[in-house]
Design an enzyme around this catalytic site. Sequence first.
Site, PDB file in Angstrom:
ATOM      1  N   PHE A  23       2.872   1.064   3.904  1.00 32.84           N
ATOM      2  CA  PHE A  23       3.109  -0.254   4.483  1.00 32.84           C
ATOM      3  C   PHE A  23       2.783  -1.360   3.485  1.00 32.84           C
ATOM      4  O   PHE A  23       2.148  -1.113   2.455  1.00 32.84           O
ATOM      5  CB  PHE A  23       2.313  -0.453   5.779  1.00 32.84           C
ATOM      6  CG  PHE A  23       0.853  -0.791   5.598  1.00 32.84           C
ATOM      7  CD1 PHE A  23       0.447  -2.116   5.517  1.00 32.84           C
ATOM      8  CD2 PHE A  23      -0.099   0.209   5.520  1.00 32.84           C
ATOM      9  CE1 PHE A  23      -0.895  -2.436   5.360  1.00 32.84           C
ATOM     10  CE2 PHE A  23      -1.442  -0.112   5.354  1.00 32.84           C
ATOM     11  CZ  PHE A  23      -1.844  -1.439   5.279  1.00 32.84           C
TER      12      PHE A  23
ATOM     13  N   CYS B 181       2.439 -16.674   3.758  1.00 33.36           N
ATOM     14  CA  CYS B 181       3.874 -16.880   3.823  1.00 33.36           C
ATOM     15  C   CYS B 181       4.084 -18.349   4.143  1.00 33.36           C
ATOM     16  O   CYS B 181       3.615 -18.833   5.167  1.00 33.36           O
ATOM     17  CB  CYS B 181       4.469 -15.995   4.910  1.00 33.36           C
ATOM     18  SG  CYS B 181       6.191 -16.321   5.223  1.00 33.36           S
TER      19      CYS B 181
ATOM     20  N   GLU C 250       1.231  -5.309   3.319  1.00 34.14           N
ATOM     21  CA  GLU C 250       0.534  -6.351   4.057  1.00 34.14           C
ATOM     22  C   GLU C 250       1.047  -7.709   3.602  1.00 34.14           C
ATOM     23  O   GLU C 250       1.120  -7.983   2.399  1.00 34.14           O
ATOM     24  CB  GLU C 250      -0.973  -6.274   3.774  1.00 34.14           C
ATOM     25  CG  GLU C 250      -1.740  -7.440   4.384  1.00 34.14           C
ATOM     26  CD  GLU C 250      -3.164  -7.557   3.858  1.00 34.14           C
ATOM     27  OE1 GLU C 250      -3.539  -6.790   2.966  1.00 34.14           O
ATOM     28  OE2 GLU C 250      -3.886  -8.433   4.363  1.00 34.14           O
ATOM     29  N   ILE C 251       1.424  -8.539   4.547  1.00 34.16           N
ATOM     30  CA  ILE C 251       1.830  -9.902   4.213  1.00 34.16           C
ATOM     31  C   ILE C 251       0.598 -10.784   4.306  1.00 34.16           C
ATOM     32  O   ILE C 251      -0.060 -10.844   5.349  1.00 34.16           O
ATOM     33  CB  ILE C 251       2.945 -10.390   5.144  1.00 34.16           C
ATOM     34  CG1 ILE C 251       4.180  -9.547   4.875  1.00 34.16           C
ATOM     35  CG2 ILE C 251       3.235 -11.861   4.908  1.00 34.16           C
ATOM     36  CD1 ILE C 251       5.275  -9.756   5.859  1.00 34.16           C
ATOM     37  N   VAL C 252       0.275 -11.427   3.201  1.00 32.42           N
ATOM     38  CA  VAL C 252      -0.986 -12.159   3.133  1.00 32.42           C
ATOM     39  C   VAL C 252      -0.763 -13.640   3.425  1.00 32.42           C
ATOM     40  O   VAL C 252      -1.359 -14.199   4.326  1.00 32.42           O
ATOM     41  CB  VAL C 252      -1.649 -11.946   1.762  1.00 32.42           C
ATOM     42  CG1 VAL C 252      -2.999 -12.631   1.729  1.00 32.42           C
ATOM     43  CG2 VAL C 252      -1.817 -10.454   1.486  1.00 32.42           C
TER      44      VAL C 252
ATOM     45  N   TYR D  53      -8.420 -10.650  10.026  1.00 31.55           N
ATOM     46  CA  TYR D  53      -8.830 -12.038  10.229  1.00 31.55           C
ATOM     47  C   TYR D  53      -9.198 -12.238  11.689  1.00 31.55           C
ATOM     48  O   TYR D  53      -8.539 -11.692  12.579  1.00 31.55           O
ATOM     49  CB  TYR D  53      -7.695 -12.997   9.864  1.00 31.55           C
ATOM     50  CG  TYR D  53      -7.295 -12.948   8.416  1.00 31.55           C
ATOM     51  CD1 TYR D  53      -7.844 -13.832   7.494  1.00 31.55           C
ATOM     52  CD2 TYR D  53      -6.364 -12.020   7.973  1.00 31.55           C
ATOM     53  CE1 TYR D  53      -7.479 -13.788   6.162  1.00 31.55           C
ATOM     54  CE2 TYR D  53      -5.992 -11.968   6.638  1.00 31.55           C
ATOM     55  CZ  TYR D  53      -6.552 -12.855   5.743  1.00 31.55           C
ATOM     56  OH  TYR D  53      -6.199 -12.818   4.427  1.00 31.55           O
TER      57      TYR D  53
ATOM     58  N   PHE E 167       0.871  -1.181   0.000  1.00 35.93           N
ATOM     59  CA  PHE E 167       0.000   0.000   0.000  1.00 35.93           C
ATOM     60  C   PHE E 167       0.905   1.226   0.000  1.00 35.93           C
ATOM     61  O   PHE E 167       1.166   1.787   1.067  1.00 35.93           O
ATOM     62  CB  PHE E 167      -0.896   0.009   1.243  1.00 35.93           C
ATOM     63  CG  PHE E 167      -1.957  -1.049   1.243  1.00 35.93           C
ATOM     64  CD1 PHE E 167      -3.170  -0.835   0.597  1.00 35.93           C
ATOM     65  CD2 PHE E 167      -1.750  -2.263   1.876  1.00 35.93           C
ATOM     66  CE1 PHE E 167      -4.156  -1.812   0.602  1.00 35.93           C
ATOM     67  CE2 PHE E 167      -2.727  -3.239   1.879  1.00 35.93           C
ATOM     68  CZ  PHE E 167      -3.936  -3.014   1.238  1.00 35.93           C
TER      69      PHE E 167
ATOM     70  N   LEU F 165       3.071  -5.307   7.819  1.00 34.08           N
ATOM     71  CA  LEU F 165       2.012  -5.696   8.748  1.00 34.08           C
ATOM     72  C   LEU F 165       1.466  -7.045   8.316  1.00 34.08           C
ATOM     73  O   LEU F 165       1.453  -7.366   7.122  1.00 34.08           O
ATOM     74  CB  LEU F 165       0.870  -4.667   8.716  1.00 34.08           C
ATOM     75  CG  LEU F 165       1.082  -3.343   9.444  1.00 34.08           C
ATOM     76  CD1 LEU F 165      -0.093  -2.431   9.149  1.00 34.08           C
ATOM     77  CD2 LEU F 165       1.230  -3.554  10.936  1.00 34.08           C
TER      78      LEU F 165
ATOM     79  N   ILE G  11      -5.878  -3.183   5.309  1.00 30.28           N
ATOM     80  CA  ILE G  11      -5.413  -4.544   5.512  1.00 30.28           C
ATOM     81  C   ILE G  11      -6.618  -5.469   5.714  1.00 30.28           C
ATOM     82  O   ILE G  11      -7.660  -5.046   6.226  1.00 30.28           O
ATOM     83  CB  ILE G  11      -4.456  -4.572   6.729  1.00 30.28           C
ATOM     84  CG1 ILE G  11      -3.759  -5.920   6.841  1.00 30.28           C
ATOM     85  CG2 ILE G  11      -5.173  -4.218   8.018  1.00 30.28           C
ATOM     86  CD1 ILE G  11      -2.633  -5.903   7.843  1.00 30.28           C
TER      87      ILE G  11
END
Lengths: 291, 809
Positions: B540, B546, B542-544, B612, B535, B578, B609
Amino acid sequence: MPLTAESAAQQIQDRLKDIQQHIHKVDSERRRAESSIASLVRAQQSQTPNPKLKTLLQAKILEATQEEATIRAALAKIHEIRNIRNERRIQARNAGNKEAIRRGALMKMVQLSAQTLPLFVGKPGERAPALCGAIPAESNYVAKVGDNVAALAKGIDEEENWILAEVVQFLHRQNKYDVIDIDEEQKDRHVLSKRKVIPLPLMRANPETDGHALFPKDTVVMALYPQTTCFYKAIVHRLPQTATEEYEVLFEDSSYLNGYAEPLPVAQRYVIAYRPTKKGAGSGSGNLSSA
Amino acid sequence: MSGGPAITLKSQPIDGSNSNSGNAAGQQQQSGNNAAAASSSSSQGSGGTVPPAQEGTRQNSLQRIQQRKQKVFNLPEAQKLAKLSMYSACQAEGCRCTGWKTPQENRHRDVESSYCPELSEECRNASCRHPLRSHISHLTEISRTSMDDLLGAIIDMENLFMSMQRVEDEDTKKVYLYLFRLLRQCVLTRQQAVIRGPLGDPPFESPCISKAVLSLVFYKYNHLNPTELQTMTEVAKTFLNFLNHYNFESPSVRRSDATLTHEDASTYKINYTRWLVFCHVPAFCNSLRQFETSLVFGRTLLRTVFQYMSQQLKKKCISERDRFPEDKRSIITQMPKFLEALRAELLKDDSPIWDSSYRPPNSFVMQQRKRHQEVAPPATISSAGAASAPSSSKRSSVGEPAHKRAKKEPVERVPSENLDDLPTDVVLRAMKSVSESKTTNKAEILFPVNVSRDENVKAEEQKRAIEFHVVGNSLTKPVDKQTILWLLGLQLVFAHQLPEMPREYISQLVFDTKHKTLALIKENQPIGGICFRPFPTQGFTEIVFCAVTMAEQVKGYGTHLMNHLKDYSIQRGIKHLLTFADCDAIGYFKKQGFSKDIKLARPVYAGYIKEYDSATLMHCELHPSIVNTQFIAVIRNQSEILKELIAQRHNEVQKVRPGLTCFKEGLPSIPVESIPGLREIGWKPQMRPVRASRPLEESTDPEKLANSFQSVLQSVRQHATAWPFLRPVTAAEVPDYYDHIKYPMDLKTMGERLKKGYYQTRRLFMADMARIFSNCRFYNSPDTEYYRCANSLERYFQTKMRELGLWDK
């Protein structure tokens, strides 16, 4: 006799020196053997009388035996080094100085010890002994202290798993093994009955000479899942073709459509005969092997 | 314009045959003599680049100044003294004359040629009339070198005076006048000239231009092959040389530039004055200490002059191209590229090269130095156009006084090395012995070395056994087949490793065009990856997802993947990562420097973001000057070097002390500095910011005290490791507890005691708390969770007490 780190290092140094000498010796013997063979071939072509050829041959056989002995002596030294290192490790552990070893390094060590497992090189006609490749141990065999085994142990969650473990001692009176989990994070000691412990091969079989000591394709086996310390049910997919190659096995994995994961490489040391456990997991095994 | 008024100084002819100069510039009558030279200077000022015909001017005037000084130094002593007398106070009692003036009848004669006044000749000054003798009576004792120093200063002073007459720019004139007065005063009092005052002392900025330019070479060009790197280094040196000989525009010239703000203009004026006083004038007046422009100035100055200066340098490169030797031409061709890179770093606010903590590795610096020594001095383009190599030889042939060179050397060293830093050669020696000990490590025979988590991975990457690629789908551009295959593979990896995630969801995000995936490729198969969404507007990423495929785990790939993602983000100006981590992933993210403590304001990421349930938001802030893929190795090296340095120091000191007994005698703690031997080996107490001293004597107000205890108790209760101590241990839970513990204590009881007003003093409160921990450690063995809780809570308690000033020390 306590084996300190220093004395262990010194002993290893000594053996390394010996090995170096042996290597030089092997080299000169090999050169001699080559010229001997050449002279033998010449003798044959020039139709030397039989008795003379026979003495020549006998001399050459003697030379070859010497060369073989030298190579075996060098291998024995390597074996000694392994033993010293093992001894030192056990002593260090008993002394209580457990070195914190990271999982990555542990896995590397697991890999390395399989790659450097001694290779069985038999004399002509000699068959692979027990605990070489797929040949199981004799029923009365007792694994030595420090040997690696597969052990059916209960984890924290009370679930039984075949884990990679090391023998701490064999309790003769109870006919039980005292084993320790290779994975120090678990740091569990297990006392297990003999049938829950399977000794791992002590030697690799050479597929080129001792193919019979390997599991045939499609055998149901237990294999150490790569980068873990647990044995799982798998099917042999491809045999090693050389002494340094690994098996390729198909692990059971329900997340794949056909129920098996992609083929994964597992070293000879970590592929053992399948042994069904009481739990349901083992029951279907017979069918699978024929599938 | 190239240094308009300043140039007058360099073209100023200092001519021994000019008889007038002997008559002390201070007497102000010979200003017109150098009209011819002055006109040449004005013509220089008008052109952008200096016409070749006048290129030698700077060197010529330097040479002439040297010749004149040498001539004066070689005069007979009587003449030297006469020269000195003109600037020396009359020693006769009550006389306030500050310099002997040639009698009327000898005014046309010059002490620097043949005129040697008698000691009895009287001063022309009407209020003095004392003989020459009384002006020099105090000087007969001084040594020859200090006399020469004084004479040098006098000549500098005379030159300055004449320059001052010619300068048109008012600001510059003032500076010359100031320096002239300073020198005059110094000669009078026979002291070294030291410039003090509101200008400050050099270096004025850190890092200096020289250091930053070296950093730039490392930062931008270290990946090049050695020859190319060498060229870039020479380009950088050429640039620095140009800068050091550059004539800055006077502030009045710049004022016409409408784009400058008032603030910029005044900053420039200060820097311009500094440059005149510390760099430019001392080049001609060696009785003043000279500093290299590139070593004392930093970003601010370079920013203001860079545009114009780089234009000039480019022009000069073009015009001088043919005069450069073949093998040095690459310097000319690379210059525009270098200037462009430097310009970009000048404008960037967070450029690492201008960060004072940024420092290329020592090995790089040393290599550069070594090369510098091996290779002939780099080709130079000085602003006056003369190559410096021949000029330096010329200068020394003239017979530059030795003391000048001696003075110059420390000047160059001062700003480049931090005073607290160890000398580079010590560090290098340590580095060498570290790498040697690595190869002869005996322990390896016994056990394999515990290499760092990412070392093997980096070796594989080097061998190209694994590759890292950032891939993503696109709807507007054609996506090649390879990318699609990799994305498919990655989707499978994520699906197998993250069984909780619906497959459709994974596919949707992996193939979404706003998401990208950093893929780890082995044998052309993706074996792991990080799916992320940057973004840029929010700063930042966002790690979706991994994940690394099961059979390749615990090999350090995860760490290396994350480090690559960090470097990738930093390169794109993103400073925050994040992620919503599920409970199994928290450990991994913690290892990668993520924390549950979110330092980003919620509005920055909320609504951007994907949130969850039952997952923990974690945050990692990135430092722009850290190369994450190298970080572990760097830290390891540093710690090994440190260990080696300690070992070396240990070898040097080699002293065994008896050990401290004070603790046995019951002292709880002693000040660090009182440990014998610590100071001896060079330990210095750390400079701590002075804390508003709070009296350790506790407040006498019981209510205040109770409030403090209440707040400490509250924090302690809420601490994560407080759970075993919240309530009294019951015999039902632990049957034998009270067999061992005679004086139980817990946080609840303490709360009650506090309410009842039991804690009248700090000691009582601390004693009860200490009891909780000592009971726990007494009853439980050290490897229990309880024991650890006691230790950790005790530390926390101490911290809290310290914060309130309720703890000794």
